[in-house]
Write a protein that holds these residues in place. Structure first.
Motif, PDB file in Angstrom:
ATOM      1  N   UNK A 110      39.336  26.950  37.871  1.00  0.00           N
ATOM      2  CA  UNK A 110      39.197  27.013  36.416  1.00  0.00           C
ATOM      3  C   UNK A 110      37.723  27.264  36.097  1.00  0.00           C
ATOM      4  N   UNK A 111      37.465  28.275  35.255  1.00  0.00           N
ATOM      5  CA  UNK A 111      36.101  28.667  34.920  1.00  0.00           C
ATOM      6  C   UNK A 111      35.693  28.069  33.581  1.00  0.00           C
ATOM      7  N   UNK A 112      34.445  27.610  33.458  1.00  0.00           N
ATOM      8  CA  UNK A 112      33.982  27.087  32.168  1.00  0.00           C
ATOM      9  C   UNK A 112      33.843  28.213  31.146  1.00  0.00           C
ATOM     10  N   UNK A 113      34.131  27.885  29.917  1.00  0.00           N
ATOM     11  CA  UNK A 113      34.120  28.853  28.837  1.00  0.00           C
ATOM     12  C   UNK A 113      32.734  29.471  28.633  1.00  0.00           C
ATOM     13  N   UNK A 114      31.680  28.677  28.800  1.00  0.00           N
ATOM     14  CA  UNK A 114      30.328  29.199  28.579  1.00  0.00           C
ATOM     15  C   UNK A 114      29.896  30.215  29.642  1.00  0.00           C
ATOM     16  N   UNK A 115      30.590  30.280  30.765  1.00  0.00           N
ATOM     17  CA  UNK A 115      30.307  31.294  31.778  1.00  0.00           C
ATOM     18  C   UNK A 115      31.151  32.555  31.551  1.00  0.00           C
ATOM     19  N   UNK A 116      32.351  32.391  31.016  1.00  0.00           N
ATOM     20  CA  UNK A 116      33.281  33.506  30.836  1.00  0.00           C
ATOM     21  C   UNK A 116      32.921  34.365  29.620  1.00  0.00           C
ATOM     22  N   UNK A 117      32.533  33.732  28.522  1.00  0.00           N
ATOM     23  CA  UNK A 117      32.275  34.458  27.270  1.00  0.00           C
ATOM     24  C   UNK A 117      31.192  35.525  27.420  1.00  0.00           C
ATOM     25  N   UNK A 118      30.040  35.250  28.033  1.00  0.00           N
ATOM     26  CA  UNK A 118      29.043  36.309  28.179  1.00  0.00           C
ATOM     27  C   UNK A 118      29.530  37.488  29.024  1.00  0.00           C
ATOM     28  N   UNK A 119      30.360  37.219  30.014  1.00  0.00           N
ATOM     29  CA  UNK A 119      30.899  38.301  30.844  1.00  0.00           C
ATOM     30  C   UNK A 119      31.823  39.203  30.026  1.00  0.00           C
ATOM     31  N   UNK A 120      32.629  38.611  29.154  1.00  0.00           N
ATOM     32  CA  UNK A 120      33.534  39.391  28.310  1.00  0.00           C
ATOM     33  C   UNK A 120      32.739  40.202  27.287  1.00  0.00           C
ATOM     34  N   UNK A 121      31.756  39.580  26.664  1.00  0.00           N
ATOM     35  CA  UNK A 121      30.930  40.289  25.678  1.00  0.00           C
ATOM     36  C   UNK A 121      30.203  41.454  26.335  1.00  0.00           C
ATOM     37  N   UNK A 122      29.685  41.255  27.530  1.00  0.00           N
ATOM     38  CA  UNK A 122      28.988  42.311  28.256  1.00  0.00           C
ATOM     39  C   UNK A 122      29.929  43.474  28.574  1.00  0.00           C
ATOM     40  N   UNK A 123      31.147  43.174  28.981  1.00  0.00           N
ATOM     41  CA  UNK A 123      32.113  44.230  29.311  1.00  0.00           C
ATOM     42  C   UNK A 123      32.483  45.047  28.078  1.00  0.00           C
ATOM     43  N   UNK A 124      32.672  44.392  26.951  1.00  0.00           N
ATOM     44  CA  UNK A 124      33.033  45.102  25.725  1.00  0.00           C
ATOM     45  C   UNK A 124      31.859  45.944  25.242  1.00  0.00           C
ATOM     46  N   UNK A 125      30.649  45.416  25.305  1.00  0.00           N
ATOM     47  CA  UNK A 125      29.487  46.177  24.837  1.00  0.00           C
ATOM     48  C   UNK A 125      29.187  47.369  25.738  1.00  0.00           C
ATOM     49  N   UNK A 126      29.538  47.282  27.019  1.00  0.00           N
ATOM     50  CA  UNK A 126      29.348  48.410  27.937  1.00  0.00           C
ATOM     51  C   UNK A 126      30.520  49.390  27.912  1.00  0.00           C
ATOM     52  N   UNK A 127      31.541  49.072  27.117  1.00  0.00           N
ATOM     53  CA  UNK A 127      32.731  49.908  26.951  1.00  0.00           C
ATOM     54  C   UNK A 127      33.461  50.136  28.278  1.00  0.00           C
ATOM     55  N   UNK A 128      33.547  49.060  29.072  1.00  0.00           N
ATOM     56  CA  UNK A 128      34.269  49.151  30.337  1.00  0.00           C
ATOM     57  C   UNK A 128      35.768  49.201  30.069  1.00  0.00           C
TER      58      UNK A 128
END
Length: 81
Positions: free
Chosen positions: A43-61
């Motif tokens: 189980x991953x902590x939310x504060x580690x997952x959110x920046x990864x998701x934001x980065x992926x969306x901003x890079x248009x992956x």
């Protein structure tokens, strides 16, 4: 078939549209209220997952598998199963 004149509002609207970019997020198990239980695996902590998701969306992956752990599991399931 109904033709729309070139000077219509619809025609003007179509020139303003931007392409829609979809990012598929595969987060695995994230520590939220939905993922409660005893002995949950990786189980991953939310504060580690959110920046990864934001980065992926901003890079248009197109695809983002959050965390290296779930990336490894995804690779095994895709290639060995």
């Amino acid at each position: 078939v109904r033709l729309i004149p070139q000077n219509s509002m619809f025609s003007n609207f179509c020139h303003v549209l931007k392409p829609i970019i979809v990012t598929e997020i595969r987060p695995g198990l994230v520590d939220t209220r939905m993922a409660k239980g005893e002995g949950l695996f990786w189980v991953m902590p939310l504060d580690k997952v959110v920046p990864m998701i934001i980065n992926a969306v901003s890079r248009k992956k197109k695809l983002q598998i959050v965390t290296t752990r779930w990336c490894l599991i995804n690779w095994i399931l895709r290639h060995l199963v």
